[in-house]
Design a protein around this motif. Structure first.
Motif, PDB file in Angstrom:
ATOM      1  N   ARG A 194      35.829 -19.047   6.883  1.00 43.36           N
ATOM      2  CA  ARG A 194      37.190 -18.733   7.308  1.00 43.36           C
ATOM      3  C   ARG A 194      37.895 -17.852   6.287  1.00 43.36           C
ATOM      4  NH1 ARG A 194      40.604 -22.358   4.785  1.00 43.36           N
ATOM      5  NH2 ARG A 194      42.033 -22.681   6.514  1.00 43.36           N
ATOM      6  N   ALA A 195      37.315 -17.676   5.109  1.00 41.23           N
ATOM      7  CA  ALA A 195      37.999 -16.947   4.038  1.00 41.23           C
ATOM      8  C   ALA A 195      37.993 -15.436   4.303  1.00 41.23           C
ATOM      9  CB  ALA A 195      37.311 -17.226   2.701  1.00 41.23           C
ATOM     10  N   ILE A 196      39.068 -14.784   3.903  1.00 38.43           N
ATOM     11  CA  ILE A 196      39.135 -13.323   3.875  1.00 38.43           C
ATOM     12  C   ILE A 196      38.466 -12.894   2.577  1.00 38.43           C
ATOM     13  CG2 ILE A 196      40.793 -11.473   3.368  1.00 38.43           C
ATOM     14  CD1 ILE A 196      42.636 -12.740   5.474  1.00 38.43           C
ATOM     15  N   SER A 197      37.553 -11.880   2.622  1.00 41.24           N
ATOM     16  CA  SER A 197      36.854 -11.544   1.378  1.00 41.24           C
ATOM     17  C   SER A 197      37.151 -10.119   0.910  1.00 41.24           C
ATOM     18  CB  SER A 197      35.345 -11.763   1.524  1.00 41.24           C
ATOM     19  OG  SER A 197      34.853 -11.101   2.650  1.00 41.24           O
ATOM     20  N   LEU A 198      37.402 -10.018  -0.395  1.00 36.31           N
ATOM     21  CA  LEU A 198      37.706  -8.741  -1.049  1.00 36.31           C
ATOM     22  C   LEU A 198      36.807  -8.589  -2.273  1.00 36.31           C
ATOM     23  CD1 LEU A 198      41.629  -8.997  -1.244  1.00 36.31           C
ATOM     24  CD2 LEU A 198      40.291  -7.995   0.619  1.00 36.31           C
ATOM     25  N   LEU A 199      36.542  -7.339  -2.661  1.00 34.63           N
ATOM     26  CA  LEU A 199      35.772  -7.056  -3.877  1.00 34.63           C
ATOM     27  C   LEU A 199      36.492  -5.947  -4.638  1.00 34.63           C
ATOM     28  CD1 LEU A 199      31.929  -6.657  -4.130  1.00 34.63           C
ATOM     29  CD2 LEU A 199      33.412  -4.904  -5.082  1.00 34.63           C
ATOM     30  N   TYR A 200      36.697  -6.139  -5.952  1.00 36.06           N
ATOM     31  CA  TYR A 200      37.367  -5.116  -6.775  1.00 36.06           C
ATOM     32  C   TYR A 200      36.342  -4.396  -7.652  1.00 36.06           C
ATOM     33  CZ  TYR A 200      41.563  -8.235  -6.269  1.00 36.06           C
ATOM     34  OH  TYR A 200      42.570  -9.027  -5.831  1.00 36.06           O
ATOM     35  N   GLU A 201      36.518  -3.075  -7.799  1.00 37.79           N
ATOM     36  CA  GLU A 201      35.665  -2.288  -8.703  1.00 37.79           C
ATOM     37  C   GLU A 201      36.524  -1.583  -9.750  1.00 37.79           C
ATOM     38  OE1 GLU A 201      32.412  -2.121  -8.828  1.00 37.79           O
ATOM     39  OE2 GLU A 201      31.569  -2.338  -6.814  1.00 37.79           O
ATOM     40  N   SER A 202      36.151  -1.743 -11.050  1.00 41.33           N
ATOM     41  CA  SER A 202      36.752  -0.994 -12.167  1.00 41.33           C
ATOM     42  C   SER A 202      35.712   0.011 -12.673  1.00 41.33           C
ATOM     43  CB  SER A 202      37.080  -1.943 -13.324  1.00 41.33           C
ATOM     44  OG  SER A 202      38.388  -2.400 -13.245  1.00 41.33           O
ATOM     45  N   PRO A 203      36.099   1.101 -13.355  1.00 39.70           N
ATOM     46  CA  PRO A 203      35.115   2.069 -13.843  1.00 39.70           C
ATOM     47  C   PRO A 203      34.461   1.627 -15.166  1.00 39.70           C
ATOM     48  CG  PRO A 203      37.316   3.055 -13.569  1.00 39.70           C
ATOM     49  CD  PRO A 203      37.493   1.580 -13.575  1.00 39.70           C
ATOM     50  N   GLU A 204      33.119   1.719 -15.226  1.00 38.51           N
ATOM     51  CA  GLU A 204      32.386   1.336 -16.439  1.00 38.51           C
ATOM     52  C   GLU A 204      31.346   2.421 -16.778  1.00 38.51           C
ATOM     53  OE1 GLU A 204      30.054  -2.268 -16.184  1.00 38.51           O
ATOM     54  OE2 GLU A 204      29.354  -2.042 -18.244  1.00 38.51           O
ATOM     55  N   PRO A 205      31.707   3.407 -17.647  1.00 38.33           N
ATOM     56  CA  PRO A 205      30.792   4.516 -17.953  1.00 38.33           C
ATOM     57  C   PRO A 205      29.445   4.066 -18.533  1.00 38.33           C
ATOM     58  CG  PRO A 205      33.008   5.014 -18.720  1.00 38.33           C
ATOM     59  CD  PRO A 205      33.015   3.576 -18.300  1.00 38.33           C
TER      60      PRO A 205
END
Ligand SMILES: [Zn+2]
Length: 389
Positions: A275-286
């Motif tokens: 039932r959960a809404i799912s999100l994924l975050y991306e930050s930049p990692e050179p």
């Protein structure tokens, strides 16, 4: 021609040298795998459980991670935030730990895992010259962390199949991705250690009635999915509003739809199977870019690299980079502000399921003071507030 005696001597010396090299590296591998990271949980925590409380098969395994639970005095919604999906992305576990050490929940419930796939944090990539550890300055000294890999440790999951058949979709994926914690959702009850870990988190989501699920990551600048929020179709309103508000107030961040036909990823499967809404975050990692130069702790933490910059000048990247690089404070700052803004938007869309939090710094504070400022000294608090990761 060497005579027989000389040949035997050369062979004996070679064997001895090999044994010494193996023993020395074996000691290093053992120390890394068994290194414990102390976490000082915030005084407002209500429970610290184990993942095996939700799926007993994981008990006493490498992946029986800590589950930190913060409940407000008033009821509301429940969010689960996980770091450590890919332990070669330190911005993720550092963000989760910063929140665990500082959080206070007034309304609703926040559940956090710092090292969701512990196994992958017990191995690095020696062939790619990865450092084994990294160090963060704090006001009370230096705090040491395990660097990890993208995949679970082969010591915990071996051998890989010729082709990985994703469960339950049946989609064929790359063989080593059976050890990739973000290709094995929603998991399998009788699968590999990685699949069982996803299954355990799905049980947690079910039992704790999680409404919102957030998975923290970092990405190379050569990869198009970067500086963004990837959202399941049920979360696009919240993700789009979060992206708009952050982009006009703190920093630029995009928003993307989770592809419906690409299986095993958290933003797809958690949303489809719970039932959960799912999100994924991306930050930049050179550090993760293939064109990078010297692969050391400095690059990991400063995100400064002349070769990645050069690639940018040729238009080969999906994110900007200059001589300032992408320091770890910026990457963690982006994640905490994205988390806080997501909750603000959540509260607008679902006022009956409010999640009200305090104590977590925003982007500007983290880049001004540094991430280490927010970690507590384990030797200055009662023992019952210290947990090992
Ligand atoms: Zn990742």
């Amino acid at each position: 021609m060497l005579n027989k005696k000389t040949l035997v001597a050369i062979k004996m010396v070679s064997i001895c040298l090999s044994v010494i090299v193996m023993a020395l590296s074996g000691i290093d591998f053992y120390k890394h795998r068994n290194y414990k990271e102390p976490v000082v949980v915030s005084e407002y925590v209500t429970q610290v459980r184990k993942l095996s409380d939700y799926f007993a098969d994981l008990k006493d395994t490498i992946n029986d991670c800590n589950i930190y639970i913060f409940e407000g005095s008033e009821p509301g919604g429940t969010v689960l935030l996980i770091g450590g999906t890919h332990p070669e992305e330190p911005g993720a576990n550092l963000t989760a730990e910063l929140i665990v050490e500082n959080l206070r929940v007034k309304k609703g419930k926040v559940i956090i895992a710092i090292r969701a796939n512990r196994s992958a944090s017990t191995v690095t990539r020696p062939g790619d010259a990865y450092p084994q550890f990294y160090h963060i300055e704090t006001p009370w000294g230096v705090k040491k962390f395990r660097m990890g890999d993208r995949w679970s440790n082969p010591l915990d999951s071996w051998p890989d199949p010729e082709v990985y058949v994703h469960y339950p979709s049946g989609q064929l994926l790359a063989y080593m991705d059976i050890r990739n914690f973000n290709r094995t959702w929603p998991g399998k009850k009788d699968g590999t250690i990685t699949e069982k870990t996803n299954y355990a988190f799905m049980q947690l989501i079910e039992k704790e009635k999680v409404d919102l699920f957030i998975d923290l990551h970092e990405a190379e600048l050569e990869y198009p999915v970067i500086s963004t929020i990837v959202s399941h179709q049920r979360g696009v309103d919240i993700a789009a509003m979060t992206s708009m508000i952050l982009s006009s107030t703190e920093f630029k961040i995009g928003m993307e739809y989770s592809p419906k036909e690409l299986h095993g990823l958290s933003h797809r499967e958690v949303g489809d199977h719970s039932r959960a809404i799912s999100l994924l975050y991306e930050s930049p990692e050179p550090f993760l870019d293939r064109v990078r130069g010297i692969t050391d702790e400095k690059l990991l933490l400063t995100g400064k690299d002349p070769f990645v910059m050069k690639a940018g000048q040729f238009g080969l990247l999906y994110e900007k980079i200059d001589e300032n690089g992408w320091p770890i404070d910026v990457r963690v700052g982006r994640h905490v502000s994205t988390f806080l803004t997501t909750l603000e938007m959540w509260n607008e869309f679902y006022p009956d399921l409010t999640i009200d939090v305090e104590g977590v710094p925003r982007y500007k504070e983290v880049i001004t003071k540094g991430v280490g400022y927010y970690f507590r000294n384990p030797s200055e608090v009662p023992k019952n507030r210290v947990f090992d990761e």
